[in-house]
Structures are given as structure tokens and as C-alpha cells.
Design a protein around this motif. Structure first.
Motif, PDB file in Angstrom:
ATOM      1  N   GLU A 124      95.361  36.247 -57.058  1.00  0.00           N
ATOM      2  CA  GLU A 124      96.225  37.099 -57.878  1.00  0.00           C
ATOM      3  C   GLU A 124      97.620  36.497 -58.016  1.00  0.00           C
ATOM      4  OE1 GLU A 124      97.925  41.718 -57.929  1.00  0.00           O
ATOM      5  OE2 GLU A 124      96.459  41.069 -56.421  1.00  0.00           O
ATOM      6  N   ASP A 125      98.141  35.951 -56.903  1.00  0.00           N
ATOM      7  CA  ASP A 125      99.460  35.310 -56.955  1.00  0.00           C
ATOM      8  C   ASP A 125      99.435  34.083 -57.869  1.00  0.00           C
ATOM      9  OD1 ASP A 125     100.362  37.194 -55.195  1.00  0.00           O
ATOM     10  OD2 ASP A 125     100.110  35.949 -53.409  1.00  0.00           O
ATOM     11  N   LYS A 126      98.351  33.305 -57.783  1.00  0.00           N
ATOM     12  CA  LYS A 126      98.237  32.127 -58.652  1.00  0.00           C
ATOM     13  C   LYS A 126      98.140  32.540 -60.119  1.00  0.00           C
ATOM     14  CE  LYS A 126      96.104  28.926 -55.343  1.00  0.00           C
ATOM     15  NZ  LYS A 126      94.906  28.093 -55.035  1.00  0.00           N
ATOM     16  N   GLY A 131     100.572  32.983 -65.288  1.00  0.00           N
ATOM     17  CA  GLY A 131     100.991  33.787 -66.436  1.00  0.00           C
ATOM     18  C   GLY A 131     102.471  33.656 -66.728  1.00  0.00           C
ATOM     19  N   GLU A 132     103.285  33.615 -65.669  1.00  0.00           N
ATOM     20  CA  GLU A 132     104.730  33.448 -65.856  1.00  0.00           C
ATOM     21  C   GLU A 132     105.044  32.071 -66.444  1.00  0.00           C
ATOM     22  OE1 GLU A 132     106.364  34.130 -62.040  1.00  0.00           O
ATOM     23  OE2 GLU A 132     106.093  36.313 -62.093  1.00  0.00           O
ATOM     24  N   LEU A 136     106.751  31.299 -69.974  1.00  0.00           N
ATOM     25  CA  LEU A 136     107.946  30.461 -70.068  1.00  0.00           C
ATOM     26  C   LEU A 136     107.747  29.324 -71.059  1.00  0.00           C
ATOM     27  CD1 LEU A 136     110.778  29.841 -68.986  1.00  0.00           C
ATOM     28  CD2 LEU A 136     109.714  28.493 -67.176  1.00  0.00           C
ATOM     29  N   LEU A 137     106.561  28.720 -71.026  1.00  0.00           N
ATOM     30  CA  LEU A 137     106.267  27.642 -71.965  1.00  0.00           C
ATOM     31  C   LEU A 137     106.232  28.156 -73.401  1.00  0.00           C
ATOM     32  CD1 LEU A 137     103.509  25.676 -70.015  1.00  0.00           C
ATOM     33  CD2 LEU A 137     105.871  24.972 -70.408  1.00  0.00           C
ATOM     34  N   SER A 138     105.689  29.371 -73.583  1.00  0.00           N
ATOM     35  CA  SER A 138     105.653  29.951 -74.930  1.00  0.00           C
ATOM     36  C   SER A 138     107.061  30.207 -75.453  1.00  0.00           C
ATOM     37  CB  SER A 138     104.850  31.257 -74.901  1.00  0.00           C
ATOM     38  OG  SER A 138     103.512  31.025 -74.497  1.00  0.00           O
ATOM     39  N   GLU A 139     107.930  30.707 -74.561  1.00  0.00           N
ATOM     40  CA  GLU A 139     109.315  30.945 -74.972  1.00  0.00           C
ATOM     41  C   GLU A 139     110.018  29.624 -75.303  1.00  0.00           C
ATOM     42  OE1 GLU A 139     111.065  33.070 -71.788  1.00  0.00           O
ATOM     43  OE2 GLU A 139     110.053  34.968 -72.255  1.00  0.00           O
TER      44      GLU A 139
END
Length: 266
Positions: A124-126, A131-132, A136-139
């Protein structure tokens, strides 16, 4: 009791030991040992497969605790072994062996469930970290696209303004000897106003694409936090005023020229 009833009684006994308010002490130790003797009488053997359901139920209940169960089971096992060595309560080696297996099976299931939960938490942490990073890459990709649009827009604005200015300037210079200074000044101011507003429209479009307001144009407007539109309107008003002044001077020149021709008889 039959085997099924004893299995059910053992599960209820484990659930009781897992309660947060249950403590195995010297006062109630004898009661718990006698309960185990009744359950394991008649050569009863608990089912290992039944341990998983009990531990899962304990893990899902806020009033029950796996660590509490482990501690109480350990106290009971050590006490039964001690009673056997002391010859108290008619504790047999068979009861010690069965309780040892129960203690081992309970700890094994608790360790297995805890390890599974740890693996699930790591995954879940991975997933959350991934996802973060994807967000970030999408932004960053979106910001890069905006930057490209901004660069192209600024370059286009410069090219359009430069080309338009060169075309109009060439036209004016080619016909500078054919018109009066007033008409030439009027056309120059008109062209300057057109190019200025065209450039501001392009810059405003770039700012809207980047979702950022245009910066203020001067120190005064920066201190007062005035919007860019007031500065643009002021420059346009100044250019329009210059056009009015030019027309007034042209009218004055035309009036004097007409009066002079009338006075001289031309």
C-alpha cells in the motif's frame, strides 16, 4: 461434549483470553487450567485449521488483541508445566503436550497474519508513493506543455510585432514625402496603438493559458497592486490623446493656411 462442542468451547476460550480486560493471575489460574482439562479430556485434539478463523476474528475486533492472547496463552502453558512438575491439580504430560501444540499453533497463526498485514502495508505504501510520483510527473508534464506554449507565444508575439512594424514602417517611409507631418504623425500613432494592443492581446492569451495573471507594468502599480488592464488603458488613453492633439494642430494649421490664402487673395 462431542468433538464439535469442544472445538467451539476452545474457540470461545481463546476469545476470552484475547479480551483486553482478561489477565491470567494466580487467583484465576486454577479456573483456567481446569477449563483446559475439561476441553482436552477424552483424548480431544484441536483442529489447526480452526486457529486461523479465531485469530482473524480477534484481529478484526477492537475489544480483542492478539498480543493479549499470546501473553495469556504463554502464562497458562508455563503454569501447566510448573503444575506438572509440582504434581498439582492432576496435570498430566498429555495436557502439557496438547497445550504446547495450542500455544505453538496460536503463535504461528498470529505471526502469519502479522506478516501478511506487513506485506500488505508495504504494498500500500509503495502504491501510494507510486501514485504520488505519477501525479508529480503529470503535473511536470502539464507545466512543460504550458512552458512550451508560452515560449512559442512569446516568440510569435515578437515576430508578429516585428514584421508588422517593419511593414508599416516601410510603407510610411516610402510615402513620407507625399503627406504632411500631421497626417504622418497621426498614422504613426494609430499604428503604434494597433501594435501595442495586438501585443497585449497575445500576452494576455499566454497568461490565460498558464493560468497566471499578467504582472504589473511599473513600480507604482506594483506597490498599489493595480491590475495590468489599468496600465494598458492608460497607455491607450495617452496615444488617443496624442492623436487628438495632432488633429488639433492639423486643424490649426489648416485654419491658418486658409486664412493666409484669403488674406493674400489666393
Amino acid at each position: 461434549m462431542n468433538v464439535r462442542d469442544k472445538q467451539q468451547a476452545l474457540q470461545e476460550f481463546l476469545l476470552k483470553l484475547a479480551r483486553l480486560d482478561t489477565d491470567v493471575t494466580e487467583k484465576n489460574l486454577e479456573q483456567y487450567i481446569f477449563t483446559l482439562q475439561d476441553i482436552y479430556a477424552d483424548d480431544f485434539r484441536h483442529l489447526y485449521s480452526g486457529m486461523f478463523g479465531v485469530i482473524t476474528r480477534i484481529d478484526a475486533d477492537n475489544d480483542l488483541d492478539k498480543a493479549k492472547l499470546q501473553g495469556n496463552i504463554q502464562i497458562l502453558y508455563e503454569s501447566v508445566v510448573r503444575w506438572r512438575d509440582e504434581g498439582r491439580g492432576h496435570v498430566t504430560q498429555e495436557l502439557c503436550d496438547k497445550l504446547e501444540k495450542l500455544y505453538d499453533h496460536v503463535n504461528l497463526e498470529i505471526s502469519r497474519i502479522s506478516y501478511t498485514q506487513e506485506i500488505a502495508q508495504r504494498m500500500e505504501d509503495k502504491n501510494r508513493k507510486s501514485g504520488e510520483e505519477i501525479k508529480l510527473l503529470s503535473e511536470k508534464a502539464a507545466n512543460m506543455q504550458k512552458d512550451y506554449i508560452t515560449i512559442l507565444g512569446i516568440f510569435s508575439s515578437i515576430v508578429i510585432t516585428f514584421v508588422a512594424g517593419m511593414v508599416f514602417s516601410s510603407s510610411i517611409l516610402n510615402n513620407i514625402d507625399k503627406v504632411s507631418i500631421y497626417r504622418l504623425t497621426f498614422v504613426i500613432i494609430l499604428i503604434a496603438m494597433m501594435l501595442f494592443n495586438l501585443l497585449n492581446l497575445l500576452l494576455d492569451f499566454i497568461a490565460k493559458v498558464n493560468m497566471k495573471p499578467l504582472a504589473v507594468a511599473s513600480k507604482i502599480s506594483d506597490k498599489k497592486k493595480e491590475p495590468q488592464r489599468s496600465t494598458i488603458a492608460g497607455i491607450n488613453l495617452f496615444l488617443f490623446f496624442m492623436m487628438i492633439v495632432d488633429l488639433a494642430l492639423w486643424a490649426l494649421y489648416w485654419y491658418r493656411a486658409t486664412s493666409f490664402n484669403t488674406f493674400t487673395g489666393y
